[in-house]
Design a protein around this motif. Structure first.
Motif, PDB file in Angstrom:
ATOM      1  N   ASP A   1       0.822  -1.196   0.000  1.00 52.98           N
ATOM      2  CA  ASP A   1       0.000   0.000   0.000  1.00 52.98           C
ATOM      3  C   ASP A   1       0.870   1.266   0.000  1.00 52.98           C
ATOM      4  OD1 ASP A   1      -1.667   2.118   0.591  1.00 52.98           O
ATOM      5  OD2 ASP A   1      -2.859   1.039   2.060  1.00 52.98           O
TER       6      ASP A   1
ATOM      7  N   HIS B   1      -7.669   6.004   6.617  1.00 53.54           N
ATOM      8  CA  HIS B   1      -7.369   5.318   5.353  1.00 53.54           C
ATOM      9  C   HIS B   1      -8.113   3.980   5.273  1.00 53.54           C
ATOM     10  CE1 HIS B   1      -4.967   4.176   1.895  1.00 53.54           C
ATOM     11  NE2 HIS B   1      -4.455   3.130   2.514  1.00 53.54           N
TER      12      HIS B   1
ATOM     13  N   ALA C   1       0.319   4.128   0.986  1.00 54.59           N
ATOM     14  CA  ALA C   1      -0.373   5.430   0.895  1.00 54.59           C
ATOM     15  C   ALA C   1      -0.369   6.137   2.245  1.00 54.59           C
ATOM     16  CB  ALA C   1      -1.809   5.226   0.404  1.00 54.59           C
TER      17      ALA C   1
ATOM     18  N   LEU D   1      -2.297   6.357  -5.758  1.00 50.56           N
ATOM     19  CA  LEU D   1      -1.573   5.692  -4.681  1.00 50.56           C
ATOM     20  C   LEU D   1      -2.267   4.390  -4.281  1.00 50.56           C
ATOM     21  CD1 LEU D   1      -0.720   8.620  -2.231  1.00 50.56           C
ATOM     22  CD2 LEU D   1       0.769   7.585  -3.944  1.00 50.56           C
ATOM     23  N   GLY D   2      -1.576   3.632  -3.428  1.00 48.16           N
ATOM     24  CA  GLY D   2      -2.176   2.439  -2.834  1.00 48.16           C
ATOM     25  C   GLY D   2      -2.005   1.199  -3.686  1.00 48.16           C
TER      26      GLY D   2
ATOM     27  N   TRP E   1       1.185  12.479  -8.727  1.00 51.65           N
ATOM     28  CA  TRP E   1       0.864  11.237  -7.997  1.00 51.65           C
ATOM     29  C   TRP E   1      -0.640  11.008  -8.093  1.00 51.65           C
ATOM     30  CZ3 TRP E   1       3.896  11.403  -2.694  1.00 51.65           C
ATOM     31  CH2 TRP E   1       5.286  11.421  -2.967  1.00 51.65           C
TER      32      TRP E   1
ATOM     33  N   VAL F   1      -7.437  11.327  -1.496  1.00 49.18           N
ATOM     34  CA  VAL F   1      -6.463  11.685  -0.460  1.00 49.18           C
ATOM     35  C   VAL F   1      -7.015  12.832   0.387  1.00 49.18           C
ATOM     36  CG1 VAL F   1      -4.206  12.789  -0.102  1.00 49.18           C
ATOM     37  CG2 VAL F   1      -4.414  10.842  -1.682  1.00 49.18           C
TER      38      VAL F   1
END
Lengths: 386, 386
Positions: free
Chosen positions: B261, B290, B263, B367-368, B364, B378
Motif C-alpha cells: 500500500d 485510510h 499510501a 496511490l495504494g 501522484w 487523499v
C-alpha cells in the motif's frame, strides 16, 4: 534471545517463467559448467528453458549427480572444471545437485591435499567459485544457504560442509517446476522442510518470540498446503507457498538467536548412508523417538507447538506435548511417509549400535541443543525407531 | 503469490555488547566519517563504545543530523566527505541518521548536476560509498534495507530514494541501547514498525500464505512486547524482540510476493513536512481514516487481521474488519499515541486540500495497492483524520 550474526546475500528470483532471467545473472564472459542430476530436467522441459536462456554463453555440461551427492562422481566433475578452465557453476536440480555444486565451488579453489579434507577436517569455505542455481525440487533450502552434505559411498559416510563462500549468487525459483515431480518426492520435500523447522524450534524456550512465530508460520503453511500440493501440483498458490516455505525453512533466518538441535539429522544421515533411505524419510523415522526420548528437555516447546500448530489447548504441558508428537507422526503418515525403520528395511538389527559406534569414532560425544546426547543415548533413540 | 526478486546482503550483528565488533567490519585502511544526531550518544555511552572500537582507525565526525534528515545539513557533510577524501561512512543513530548516511553514500559518488536530483528525479542508486550502522533506536528498519527518506526544509518536501547500492554493509544491533531511549521515542518506534507491517499486509488476499503469517508474527510480537518495553526498557527479552521485529518489519522480506500500500506513508510524510509531527505519529493519524475510507477494498485482510491478531472471531467479515480498526486505534492510544491531526495542531484547516494539491503537482495520481487513490480521495482521507 541469543546473540547472533546473520548475512544471506543470495538473490532470489521467484515466480512463473523466471528461468529466462538466467542470462542476466551470469557474467557474459563466464565459462559455465551446467550441473544436473539423473536427467529428469530433459523430460520436463527445464533443460530446454535453461539452454535457451544460456544461448549466448559458453556452456559445458555434467549430468548424473545422484541423490545424496557422491564424492567419487563429483571428483569427475572437478577434473572437468580444472581441465576446461570453468569460471562459473550452474546447478539445475534439487538439494543434491546444489549441494554437489557447493562442494565443487569449494573444491575448485581448494589447495589442500585432497578435497575430502574439506569434509573430514571441517574446513570452512571462505571463498568458492561463483555459482547460481535453478531449483527443480523444493525441499532442502540449499538454494539459499551456505551448507552442503556430501556422501562417500566407499566409506559409507555422509558429512557436512559450509562457509560464507558457499551462498549461491542467485537462485531461480519457478513454482511451476513442481508439476513434474513425482508424489513421492513432493512428500519428501514437505517432510524435509517441516523437519528443518523442527530442528531449529523443538528445543527449549529462549525468549526468541519472533523467531518462534516465524518457525510456526512455516509449519502452519506447510500443513495448509501439503494436501493441495500432493493432490494437484499445478495449483500455483499451493506450489508457490510450498516452495517459499522450503527456502525459508533453512536459509538461516529462523535459527538466529535460538538454540538448535540437528541431532535428528545426524542420526538420519546415518540411515541414508547405511540403507539408502530417502533423506526426508530418515528424519521422519528418527524425530518421534528423539522427542519421546528427550521429552523432559523439550516438553515446553512441544506444548507450545501443540497449542499453536495443532490447536491442542486441553490438558497439562505433558499431555499437550505427547499429543503433539502423535500429531506429527500422523502428519507424516498422511503424506505417505513411514516413521519406523522396520518399514524401510528388514535388516535393521544392530543399526543402533553401529550408529552409536560411528559417533564415538568421530568423537561426537554430545549432540543436540544441550550437547548432552552421548552415543549411548543415540543408540537408545535409534532402537526406539526400529 | 506475485513474482518477486529478493536480495538483502546486509550483515546483522545482533546482541549484547556487539558494538565492540565494529573494528572487524570496516576495512583497516578506511578513512571513516562517523555520523550521528543530536548528541544523545555522548550521554548514553554509545559514542564512547564506538570510539573505543574504532581506536585504530582514522575517524572524522559529523554530528547534528536532525530527525527527518535535512538536505541542507547533509550537504555540509557531503562537502566534508569530498574535501577529506572519506572512504567509509558509519551511521550511529536511528532511522534519520541512517537515512541521512544513505543519502551521503549515494551523493558521494553521484556525478549529476545537484544531489537533490537523486530525490526529485528518483534516480536509483546502483553503487554508493560503503557504509555501516550502529542502530540506537529501533523503528524504521533502515539498518537492513536500501531505502531512505530525506526532508528539504526549504521546499517543505520529504522524498524517498533507494537502490541496491544502499544496503548497509553491516548493522550492529545491541538491544541494550534502548535503555536510554525516552518513552515517547520507544512508543514511536513500536508504532512505526507496526505501521510498516500494515502497509505491506493490509491490502487484499494474494495467496501469499507464508508472507501473511510472517507479517502477523511481527505484529503479534510487537503487541506482546510493547507494554514491557515501555514499562522497563532494561527487560532484555522484550528489548531484543522489539529490536528484531522492527528490523524484520522493513527489510524487504514480508513485502515480497504481495501487493503493498504505502499510501499511509505518503500522506503521513506530508504531515511531518507541514507540521513537524513525529513520523510514527503521522502514520497513526492517517491509518485509521485510510482503512475506513478504503474499507470495501481492504475488508478481507482487515477481517483476517482481526481474527489472527486480535482474536475477533464473531460476526461478519465487515464486523470483524470494523472491530480490527478500533483495536488498532486502541493499541496506538495505549502507547500514548494520538490518532487525530487535531491532537497535534490547531492549525489543521486546509491541510487536506494542501496535501491533495501537492500530490497533483507531483503527478501522484494513483496511490495504494490498486493505484486508484487519486488526490481527491487523499483529500477526503486526510479530512477524516482531522
Amino acid at each position: 534471545m541469543n546473540t547472533f550474526e546473520f548475512k544471506n546475500p543470495t538473490k532470489i528470483i521467484f515466480g512463473k517463467n523466471t528461468i529466462e532471467k538466467l542470462e542476466n545473472e551470469i557474467p557474459k564472459d563466464a565459462k559455465v559448467l551446467l550441473l544436473y542430476g539423473g536427467g529428469s530436467i530433459k523430460k520436463n522441459g527445464i533443460y530446454d528453458q535453461v539452454k535457451k536462456a544460456l544461448s549466448e554463453f559458453e556452456v559445458l555440461e555434467f549430468g548424473g549427480i545422484p541423490a545424496n551427492p557422491e564424492y567419487a562422481i563429483l571428483m569427475k566433475a572437478l577434473k572437468l572444471i580444472k581441465s576446461e578452465n570453468i569460471t562459473y557453476l550452474l546447478a539445475v536440480g534439487g538439494g543434491s545437485v546444489i549441494d554437489g555444486t557447493k562442494f565443487l565451488s569449494s573444491a575448485a579453489l581448494f589447495d589442500g591435499d585432497t578435497p575430502w579434507d574439506i569434509l573430514s577436517k571441517k574446513i570452512r569455505t571462505e571463498k568458492g567459485m561463483p555459482f547460481g542455481t535453478v531449483l527443480t525440487l523444493p525441499a532442502t533450502g540449499s538454494e539459499m544457504n551456505s551448507g552442503a552434505v556430501i556422501t562417500n559411498a566407499e566409506t559409507k559416510e555422509k558429512l557436512g560442509m559450509g562457509g560464507p563462500g558457499l551462498f549461491p549468487e542467485f537462485s531461480i525459483l519457478d513454482p511451476q517446476v513442481i508439476q513434474s515431480i513425482p508424489q513421492r518426492q513432493l512428500a519428501n520435500g514437505i517432510t524435509d522442510a517441516f523437519s528443518h523447522v523442527l530442528e531449529q524450534y523443538m528445543t527449549y524456550p529462549a525468549g526468541a518470540l519472533l523467531q518462534d512465530r516465524f518457525a510456526e508460520s512455516i509449519m502452519q503453511t506447510l500443513i495448509e498446503v501439503a494436501p493441495k500440493v500432493i493432490e494437484d501440483p499445478t495449483n500455483y498458490e499451493a506450489a508457490s507457498n510450498f516452495m517459499w516455505s522450503c527456502t525459508m525453512a533453512l536459509n538461516g533466518l529462523i535459527q538466529k538467536g535460538v538454540p538448535t538441535d540437528w541431532a535428528v539429522h545426524a542420526m538420519g544421515h546415518e540411515l541414508t548412508a547405511l540403507f539408502g533411505i530417502d533423506h526426508a524419510r530418515t528424519l521422519a523415522v528418527i524425530a518421534p523417538s528423539h522427542y519421546h526420548f528427550n521429552f523432559e528437555a523439550k516438553k515446553e516447546k512441544l506444548a507450545q507447538y501443540a497449542e499453536r500448530i495443532w490447536n491442542i489447548t486441553e490438558g497439562s504441558t505433558e499431555d499437550k506435548a505427547q499429543a503433539a508428537i502423535e500429531k506429527t507422526v500422523a502428519f507424516f503418515h498422511e503424506l505417505g511417509i513411514d516413521t519406523k525403520l522396520s518399514d524401510y528395511t528388514k535388516d535393521y538389527e544392530g543399526t543402533a549400535e553401529e550408529i552409536s559406534k560411528r559417533f564415538t569414532d568421530r568423537g561426537w560425544t554430545g549432540l543436540g541443543e544441550h550437547q548432552d546426547l552421548s552415543p549411548d543415548k543415540v543408540e537408545k533413540i535409534v532402537k526406539m525407531a526400529y
